[in-house]
Write an enzyme that holds these catalytic residues in place. Sequence first.
Site, PDB file in Angstrom:
ATOM      1  N   GLY A  23      41.784  48.188  45.308  1.00  0.00           N
ATOM      2  CA  GLY A  23      43.331  47.795  45.518  1.00  0.00           C
ATOM      3  C   GLY A  23      43.034  46.715  46.774  1.00  0.00           C
ATOM      4  O   GLY A  23      41.991  46.680  47.557  1.00  0.00           O
ATOM      5  N   SER A  24      44.096  45.848  46.898  1.00  0.00           N
ATOM      6  CA  SER A  24      44.361  45.117  48.072  1.00  0.00           C
ATOM      7  C   SER A  24      45.152  43.713  47.471  1.00  0.00           C
ATOM      8  O   SER A  24      46.019  43.905  46.360  1.00  0.00           O
ATOM      9  CB  SER A  24      43.025  44.644  48.643  1.00  0.00           C
ATOM     10  OG  SER A  24      43.249  43.845  49.836  1.00  0.00           O
TER      11      SER A  24
END
EC number: 4.1.1.65
Length: 212
Positions: A181-182
Site C-alpha cells: 500500500g501507499s
Amino acid sequence: MLTPYGYPTILKTACIAILLSGAAHLFAKPLLPEALIFSVFLLLFTLYFFRDPIRTPPDKKRTVLAPADGKVLLVKPVNNHFTGPSSTLVSIFMSPFNVHVNRIPVDGTVTLLSYHQGTFMMAFDHRSLESNEKMEIGIENKELKLHFSQVSGFLARRIICSLQQGEQVERGKRFGMIRFGSRVDVIVPAHVEVTVKAGQHTKAGETVIARF
C-alpha cells in the site's frame, strides 16, 4: 502472472507457512487445522498481492498514463522544482488490495532519480507527500518534463525502483513497486491537461490521466 519483485517475500512466506504448520503438527496437533488455514490464507494473500497482470497501453499519443493502480486522492495546482510553476499534482492512493507494480507514465529519459528518507504517515494523509520516505523520479522528452514520486506509507515500508539515471524508458513498462500500500504522486507542467478527478480509479499503464 507474479512480479519478480515479490519472489523473495513469496519464498519467505512459504517457508513461514511450512514451519508454522510443521510446528503445529509436532507440538500442538489440536491447533493444526487452524494453523493450516492461517498458513494457506497467508500464502494466498501474498501471491495475490504480488500479482502482475498484463497491461496494454492505449494507442493514444501525447498522453500521460497512470503509474499506479488505485484511486485518485486529489488533483491540485502546485509549484515544483522539476516541472516549474503552475504545475498540477495528481495523487493516486494504492490500498493493500490493488496491484502494486508501478509503470512508466510517458516515453523519455530519466533525468532525475532521488531517494529521500522520511516518516511513515498514513498514505491518505496529504502531509505524507512532503514528510514520508519517497523516491523522486523525473522523465523528460521533447514535449514535456514529468515528475512523479513513489511515496511510502504506514504499512508500505519498502520502495522498489529499478530505474537508472539516464535510462531511456517507454510508457507502460514496469519499473518498480511499493510493498503493501501507499501512493504515487504525479506532477505535470502547466501546459498539460489533467483528465482525471478525485475519486476516479486508475490502472497502471492503461488509464490516461493527462494529455499534452
